[in-house]
Scaffold this motif. Structure first.
Motif, PDB file in Angstrom:
ATOM      1  N   CYS A 175       0.848  -1.195   0.000  1.00 21.91           N
ATOM      2  CA  CYS A 175       0.000   0.000   0.000  1.00 21.91           C
ATOM      3  C   CYS A 175       0.880   1.240   0.000  1.00 21.91           C
ATOM      4  O   CYS A 175       1.386   1.639   1.054  1.00 21.91           O
ATOM      5  N   PRO A 176       1.105   1.877  -1.142  1.00 27.02           N
ATOM      6  CA  PRO A 176       1.921   3.108  -1.162  1.00 27.02           C
ATOM      7  C   PRO A 176       1.258   4.191  -0.331  1.00 27.02           C
ATOM      8  O   PRO A 176       0.031   4.277  -0.274  1.00 27.02           O
ATOM      9  N   PRO A 177       2.045   5.026   0.313  1.00 23.40           N
ATOM     10  CA  PRO A 177       1.461   6.090   1.136  1.00 23.40           C
ATOM     11  C   PRO A 177       0.777   7.136   0.266  1.00 23.40           C
ATOM     12  O   PRO A 177       1.188   7.381  -0.870  1.00 23.40           O
ATOM     13  N   GLU A 236       8.317   3.541   7.277  1.00 26.51           N
ATOM     14  CA  GLU A 236       7.139   2.744   7.643  1.00 26.51           C
ATOM     15  C   GLU A 236       6.462   2.291   6.353  1.00 26.51           C
ATOM     16  O   GLU A 236       6.124   3.109   5.497  1.00 26.51           O
ATOM     17  N   SER A 237       6.307   1.004   6.189  1.00 23.19           N
ATOM     18  CA  SER A 237       5.600   0.475   5.024  1.00 23.19           C
ATOM     19  C   SER A 237       4.410  -0.346   5.494  1.00 23.19           C
ATOM     20  O   SER A 237       4.422  -0.898   6.601  1.00 23.19           O
ATOM     21  N   ARG A 238       3.398  -0.405   4.651  1.00 20.15           N
ATOM     22  CA  ARG A 238       2.180  -1.145   5.005  1.00 20.15           C
ATOM     23  C   ARG A 238       1.770  -2.043   3.844  1.00 20.15           C
ATOM     24  O   ARG A 238       1.841  -1.650   2.681  1.00 20.15           O
ATOM     25  N   SER A 239       1.347  -3.223   4.205  1.00 20.48           N
ATOM     26  CA  SER A 239       0.785  -4.154   3.231  1.00 20.48           C
ATOM     27  C   SER A 239      -0.446  -4.785   3.854  1.00 20.48           C
ATOM     28  O   SER A 239      -0.606  -4.792   5.085  1.00 20.48           O
ATOM     29  N   VAL A 260      -3.594  -5.707   8.207  1.00 19.30           N
ATOM     30  CA  VAL A 260      -2.527  -4.815   7.742  1.00 19.30           C
ATOM     31  C   VAL A 260      -1.236  -5.161   8.481  1.00 19.30           C
ATOM     32  O   VAL A 260      -1.232  -5.281   9.707  1.00 19.30           O
ATOM     33  N   THR A 261      -0.175  -5.354   7.717  1.00 17.96           N
ATOM     34  CA  THR A 261       1.145  -5.585   8.295  1.00 17.96           C
ATOM     35  C   THR A 261       1.957  -4.295   8.172  1.00 17.96           C
ATOM     36  O   THR A 261       2.180  -3.800   7.063  1.00 17.96           O
ATOM     37  N   VAL A 262       2.343  -3.758   9.312  1.00 13.44           N
ATOM     38  CA  VAL A 262       3.120  -2.512   9.348  1.00 13.44           C
ATOM     39  C   VAL A 262       4.569  -2.863   9.674  1.00 13.44           C
ATOM     40  O   VAL A 262       4.843  -3.512  10.687  1.00 13.44           O
ATOM     41  N   VAL A 265       7.250   3.596  -1.888  1.00 14.27           N
ATOM     42  CA  VAL A 265       6.658   2.370  -1.337  1.00 14.27           C
ATOM     43  C   VAL A 265       6.507   2.421   0.172  1.00 14.27           C
ATOM     44  O   VAL A 265       5.975   1.490   0.776  1.00 14.27           O
ATOM     45  N   SER A 266       6.985   3.491   0.797  1.00 21.69           N
ATOM     46  CA  SER A 266       6.905   3.587   2.246  1.00 21.69           C
ATOM     47  C   SER A 266       6.838   5.057   2.654  1.00 21.69           C
ATOM     48  O   SER A 266       7.011   5.955   1.826  1.00 21.69           O
TER      49      SER A 266
END
Length: 368
Positions: free
Chosen positions: A47-49, A120-123, A249-251, A318-319
């Motif tokens: 999930c791009p910010p 910080e990245s999220r998927s 959601v994985t952070v 990407v983050s």
């Protein structure tokens, strides 16, 4: 399978064959903000910010570094460092270190530049668990927040942490896709019969004109995987028939580190610096740092400018860049020249820890 087979003992036509291990296409709903999930795909969606989460640099600014004083090592400290080094080598004698004669000590100016970019990245992915009567937080309780608006507990800056969070209001209950809501699936080993052919007597009941001792002459044996029942508990719903599906959601917080040391002393391997610390005389920490400017070593300035730009390009798409920190250390390095028994030798003392590197210590054995 035809349940009228004369071999069947416990076959139940109501027990379904085992279904797919993942939800089939169309099984899961499309949710705003998570549209990339197609049907039963279980891989994480990056999930791009959103644009307002992406920091913008101010290119006209620069970070200025103060002047520093070159550290020196005394002869006593250099001798002690060599003695400690020799003491850890079983094949080295301490006699040369105790009796050496110093001829020269040449200090070098070694700078180590480090840039840390904390991201910080999220998927997200669809997950499920057996429904055992627990409450279900579905869309009836409110709107499902987009990935970057899911509330999380932030760790201290520059620490690597992974956190998994169930997205609020994204849960719903459906019959288990693997067992079709039955809670049980037909055993694939015995095809639901509960019995299998004896392989020792080839289902004849006899082996070498004698009654088969393995199946006691019956030609069949109880199926071990299902204990003769002809079915097994569904491993997906654990027999509860229904599943709670939800978005997870994985952070991931990651400290992306870059280090650079100009190669000014060809005789000394740069890799050795990885094991020691230096004196930090410059530290700059901000949501985005600016390139170092006006520093005597232009290689450090160029490394700062190049790396800050590359980190911004690599990570902002990407983050989310939360914080950056750049430091410059002065890492002590002294080349020591000495004589022993009429021959010349040398070694390096480096780092605040006064580590030693040498390739020609007075010994018949080579260094390990």
């Amino acid at each position: 399978m035809d349940c009228k087979d004369e071999d069947i003992d416990t076959c139940d036509p109501n027990i379904p064959e085992e279904g797919p291990s993942a939800p089939p296409p169309g099984w899961l709903d499309n949710v705003t903000g998570y549209e990339e999930h197609k049907g039963g795909e279980c891989t994480d969606q990056i999930c791009p910010p959103p644009p307002d989460f992406v920091p913008q640099p101010e290119s006209e600014k620069n970070a200025f570094v103060p002047n520093v004083i070159l550290p020196t090592v005394s002869e006593d400290a250099a001798r002690d460092a060599l003695l400690q080094f020799v003491g850890k080598k079983w094949n080295y004698s301490s006699k040369p270190a105790k009796n050496l004669i110093f001829k020269d000590m040449k200090p070098f100016t070694v700078y180590r530049y480090r840039l840390e970019t904390y991201t910080e990245s999220r998927s997200s992915t669809w997950e499920s668990e057996p429904h055992t009567g627990q409450s279900v937080d579905g869309p009836q309780n409110g709107a499902i927040p987009p990935p970057w608006h899911v509330q999380v507990s932030y760790p201290p800056n520059f620490t690597d942490v992974v956190q998994k969070v169930r997205v609020p209001h994204s849960s719903f209950v459906k019959p288990c896709f693997r067992c079709n809501g039955n809670g049980r699936v037909r055993c694939t080993h015995c095809r639901g019969k509960g019995m299998i052919h004896c392989m020792f007597c080839l289902a004849s009941g006899h082996n070498r004109n004698r009654r088969c001792t393995n199946c006691h002459g019956r030609g069949r044996k109880r199926c071990v995987p299902c204990h003769g029942k002809g079915y097994k508990i569904c491993v997906t719903c654990n027999g509860h028939r229904n599943l709670v599906h939800f978005i997870q959601v994985t952070v991931s917080w990651r400290n992306q580190v870059f280090e650079f040391i100009p190669d000014r002393v060809p005789e000394f391997p740069l890799k050795k610096f990885e094991k020691v610390s230096g004196e930090t005389f410059f530290r700059d920490e901000n949501p985005l740092v600016y390139p170092v400017d006006g520093f005597p070593d232009q290689d450090i300035c160029e490394a700062s400018k190049r790396t800050i730009r590359s980190h911004l390009l690599a990570f902002s798409s990407v983050s989310r860049i939360l914080q950056q920190r750049q430091t410059i250390e002065l890492v002590p390095l002294t080349h020591v020249f000495y004589a022993y028994n009429g021959k010349d030798y040398n070694y390096f003392v480096f780092g605040r820890e006064n580590k030693v590197h040498t390739t020609n210590y007075p010994s018949s054995c080579s260094i390990l």
